[in-house]
Write a protein that holds these residues in place. Sequence first.
Motif, PDB file in Angstrom:
ATOM      1  N   GLY A   1       5.496   0.311  21.361  1.00  0.00           N
ATOM      2  CA  GLY A   1       5.002  -0.577  20.320  1.00  0.00           C
ATOM      3  C   GLY A   1       5.934  -0.591  19.130  1.00  0.00           C
ATOM      4  O   GLY A   1       7.088  -0.179  19.214  1.00  0.00           O
ATOM      5  N   ALA A   2       5.437  -1.078  18.008  1.00  0.00           N
ATOM      6  CA  ALA A   2       6.240  -1.109  16.782  1.00  0.00           C
ATOM      7  C   ALA A   2       6.269   0.282  16.174  1.00  0.00           C
ATOM      8  O   ALA A   2       5.237   0.834  15.804  1.00  0.00           O
ATOM      9  CB  ALA A   2       5.648  -2.111  15.794  1.00  0.00           C
ATOM     10  N   THR A   3       7.451   0.854  16.086  1.00  0.00           N
ATOM     11  CA  THR A   3       7.614   2.250  15.677  1.00  0.00           C
ATOM     12  C   THR A   3       8.344   2.314  14.344  1.00  0.00           C
ATOM     13  O   THR A   3       9.357   1.647  14.145  1.00  0.00           O
ATOM     14  CB  THR A   3       8.416   3.018  16.752  1.00  0.00           C
ATOM     15  OG1 THR A   3       7.727   2.901  18.004  1.00  0.00           O
ATOM     16  CG2 THR A   3       8.532   4.485  16.386  1.00  0.00           C
ATOM     17  N   GLU A   4       7.812   3.125  13.425  1.00  0.00           N
ATOM     18  CA  GLU A   4       8.400   3.214  12.097  1.00  0.00           C
ATOM     19  C   GLU A   4       9.599   4.152  12.103  1.00  0.00           C
ATOM     20  O   GLU A   4       9.607   5.201  12.750  1.00  0.00           O
ATOM     21  CB  GLU A   4       7.368   3.702  11.085  1.00  0.00           C
ATOM     22  CG  GLU A   4       7.863   3.637   9.642  1.00  0.00           C
ATOM     23  CD  GLU A   4       6.749   3.763   8.625  1.00  0.00           C
ATOM     24  OE1 GLU A   4       5.560   3.668   9.021  1.00  0.00           O
ATOM     25  OE2 GLU A   4       7.058   3.954   7.437  1.00  0.00           O
ATOM     26  N   SER A   5      10.632   3.749  11.368  1.00  0.00           N
ATOM     27  CA  SER A   5      11.835   4.556  11.230  1.00  0.00           C
ATOM     28  C   SER A   5      12.107   4.794   9.759  1.00  0.00           C
ATOM     29  O   SER A   5      11.784   3.959   8.908  1.00  0.00           O
ATOM     30  CB  SER A   5      13.032   3.824  11.863  1.00  0.00           C
ATOM     31  OG  SER A   5      14.227   4.538  11.667  1.00  0.00           O
ATOM     32  N   LEU A   6      12.707   5.920   9.440  1.00  0.00           N
ATOM     33  CA  LEU A   6      13.070   6.224   8.064  1.00  0.00           C
ATOM     34  C   LEU A   6      14.176   5.264   7.618  1.00  0.00           C
ATOM     35  O   LEU A   6      15.207   5.146   8.265  1.00  0.00           O
ATOM     36  CB  LEU A   6      13.561   7.663   7.940  1.00  0.00           C
ATOM     37  CG  LEU A   6      13.953   8.128   6.534  1.00  0.00           C
ATOM     38  CD1 LEU A   6      12.748   8.111   5.611  1.00  0.00           C
ATOM     39  CD2 LEU A   6      14.558   9.526   6.588  1.00  0.00           C
ATOM     40  N   LEU A   7      13.932   4.550   6.512  1.00  0.00           N
ATOM     41  CA  LEU A   7      14.900   3.597   6.008  1.00  0.00           C
ATOM     42  C   LEU A   7      15.579   4.167   4.769  1.00  0.00           C
ATOM     43  O   LEU A   7      14.924   4.365   3.738  1.00  0.00           O
ATOM     44  CB  LEU A   7      14.216   2.277   5.640  1.00  0.00           C
ATOM     45  CG  LEU A   7      15.092   1.204   4.980  1.00  0.00           C
ATOM     46  CD1 LEU A   7      16.203   0.781   5.928  1.00  0.00           C
ATOM     47  CD2 LEU A   7      14.257   0.006   4.563  1.00  0.00           C
ATOM     48  N   PRO A   8      16.867   4.475   4.852  1.00  0.00           N
ATOM     49  CA  PRO A   8      17.563   4.972   3.665  1.00  0.00           C
ATOM     50  C   PRO A   8      17.549   3.924   2.552  1.00  0.00           C
ATOM     51  O   PRO A   8      18.010   2.804   2.733  1.00  0.00           O
ATOM     52  CB  PRO A   8      18.992   5.216   4.169  1.00  0.00           C
ATOM     53  CG  PRO A   8      18.882   5.264   5.662  1.00  0.00           C
ATOM     54  CD  PRO A   8      17.750   4.363   6.021  1.00  0.00           C
ATOM     55  N   LEU A   9      16.985   4.270   1.400  1.00  0.00           N
ATOM     56  CA  LEU A   9      16.826   3.307   0.321  1.00  0.00           C
ATOM     57  C   LEU A   9      18.169   2.780  -0.172  1.00  0.00           C
ATOM     58  O   LEU A   9      18.293   1.625  -0.563  1.00  0.00           O
ATOM     59  CB  LEU A   9      16.040   3.937  -0.826  1.00  0.00           C
ATOM     60  CG  LEU A   9      14.569   4.246  -0.529  1.00  0.00           C
ATOM     61  CD1 LEU A   9      13.923   4.894  -1.748  1.00  0.00           C
ATOM     62  CD2 LEU A   9      13.809   2.980  -0.150  1.00  0.00           C
ATOM     63  N   GLU A  10      19.193   3.648  -0.146  1.00  0.00           N
ATOM     64  CA  GLU A  10      20.489   3.191  -0.630  1.00  0.00           C
ATOM     65  C   GLU A  10      21.065   2.100   0.263  1.00  0.00           C
ATOM     66  O   GLU A  10      21.735   1.174  -0.205  1.00  0.00           O
ATOM     67  CB  GLU A  10      21.475   4.361  -0.735  1.00  0.00           C
ATOM     68  CG  GLU A  10      21.795   5.083   0.568  1.00  0.00           C
ATOM     69  CD  GLU A  10      20.791   6.178   0.905  1.00  0.00           C
ATOM     70  OE1 GLU A  10      21.106   6.994   1.796  1.00  0.00           O
ATOM     71  OE2 GLU A  10      19.721   6.212   0.286  1.00  0.00           O
TER      72      GLU A  10
ATOM     73  N   PRO B   1       0.817  -1.226   0.000  1.00  0.00           N
ATOM     74  CA  PRO B   1       0.000   0.000   0.000  1.00  0.00           C
ATOM     75  C   PRO B   1       0.848   1.272   0.000  1.00  0.00           C
ATOM     76  O   PRO B   1       0.499   2.260  -0.656  1.00  0.00           O
ATOM     77  CB  PRO B   1      -0.829  -0.120   1.284  1.00  0.00           C
ATOM     78  CG  PRO B   1      -0.910  -1.584   1.536  1.00  0.00           C
ATOM     79  CD  PRO B   1       0.424  -2.131   1.101  1.00  0.00           C
ATOM     80  N   ALA B   2       1.972   1.265   0.745  1.00  0.00           N
ATOM     81  CA  ALA B   2       2.831   2.449   0.807  1.00  0.00           C
ATOM     82  C   ALA B   2       3.785   2.518  -0.378  1.00  0.00           C
ATOM     83  O   ALA B   2       4.347   3.579  -0.665  1.00  0.00           O
ATOM     84  CB  ALA B   2       3.628   2.455   2.108  1.00  0.00           C
ATOM     85  N   GLY B   3       3.995   1.399  -1.048  1.00  0.00           N
ATOM     86  CA  GLY B   3       4.895   1.361  -2.193  1.00  0.00           C
ATOM     87  C   GLY B   3       6.357   1.574  -1.837  1.00  0.00           C
ATOM     88  O   GLY B   3       7.109   2.147  -2.628  1.00  0.00           O
ATOM     89  N   LYS B   4       6.776   1.075  -0.657  1.00  0.00           N
ATOM     90  CA  LYS B   4       8.160   1.309  -0.237  1.00  0.00           C
ATOM     91  C   LYS B   4       8.578   0.290   0.810  1.00  0.00           C
ATOM     92  O   LYS B   4       7.752  -0.375   1.449  1.00  0.00           O
ATOM     93  CB  LYS B   4       8.302   2.709   0.353  1.00  0.00           C
ATOM     94  CG  LYS B   4       7.521   2.900   1.650  1.00  0.00           C
ATOM     95  CD  LYS B   4       7.784   4.268   2.289  1.00  0.00           C
ATOM     96  CE  LYS B   4       7.058   4.392   3.618  1.00  0.00           C
ATOM     97  NZ  LYS B   4       7.375   5.667   4.308  1.00  0.00           N
ATOM     98  N   MET B   5       9.903   0.181   0.981  1.00  0.00           N
ATOM     99  CA  MET B   5      10.435  -0.586   2.091  1.00  0.00           C
ATOM    100  C   MET B   5      10.141   0.163   3.384  1.00  0.00           C
ATOM    101  O   MET B   5      10.233   1.390   3.442  1.00  0.00           O
ATOM    102  CB  MET B   5      11.946  -0.774   1.947  1.00  0.00           C
ATOM    103  CG  MET B   5      12.355  -1.779   0.881  1.00  0.00           C
ATOM    104  SD  MET B   5      11.690  -3.452   1.132  1.00  0.00           S
ATOM    105  CE  MET B   5      12.299  -3.860   2.779  1.00  0.00           C
TER     106      MET B   5
END
Length: 211
Positions: free
Chosen positions: A124-133, A111-115
């Motif tokens: 809880g489960a917390t989202e972190s920015l994942l560098p695509l490189e 749905p988000a179209g990303k890793m």
Amino acid sequence: MSASVLSVSSVRTGSPLAALRRYARPRAVEERCDLCSVVLYPGHRHLLELASRKIFCSCDACAMRFEGVIDARFKLIPRDARAVPGMAMSDAQWESLALPISLAFFFFSTPAGKMTALYPSPAGATESLLPLETWSMLVGTNPLLGAIEPDVEALLVNRVGEARDYFIAPIDMCFELAGLIRMHWRGLHGGDVVWAKIGEFFSRLRAQTTS
């Protein structure tokens, strides 16, 4: 496990503690399929609702309706985790992710179209920015990561202390770990109980995995 137990939003908001307790410990009450209400046996299948990222309990008959189906409301979550032997991840690559805890799981969100990178925390489960490189480099040196099934499988990483554990794990296992941490964390550093629970979780996972 009820349909409202598990999602990123339910782990972080609303009334997460009761939901996580239901998920992370055995239930004495009879469980039923969230789709057809038939009584479930231990070890029943789980479905992921893509739009909400909630996990539903399912009987085999309902689960098989979604096996291999594309663009359906639900995706069938695999049963088994598998180890990633010889995983190449340097300390510098891990540190570049800037995660506050040495545990995380990474999966592709359709749905988000990303890793997406999530780490277990007292909230809880917390989202972190994942560098695509960084992810692209990891896939380049670890071809097995390219076989992770979107949405329902994740790279689960444990680098606590001297551990260097890497698994391709069903997404419900990853949220089970998040639930354990959410339930048992105490104070600033978690306390002995939560770290014992984390150790037990990974001991069971190592015993269950196929490589």
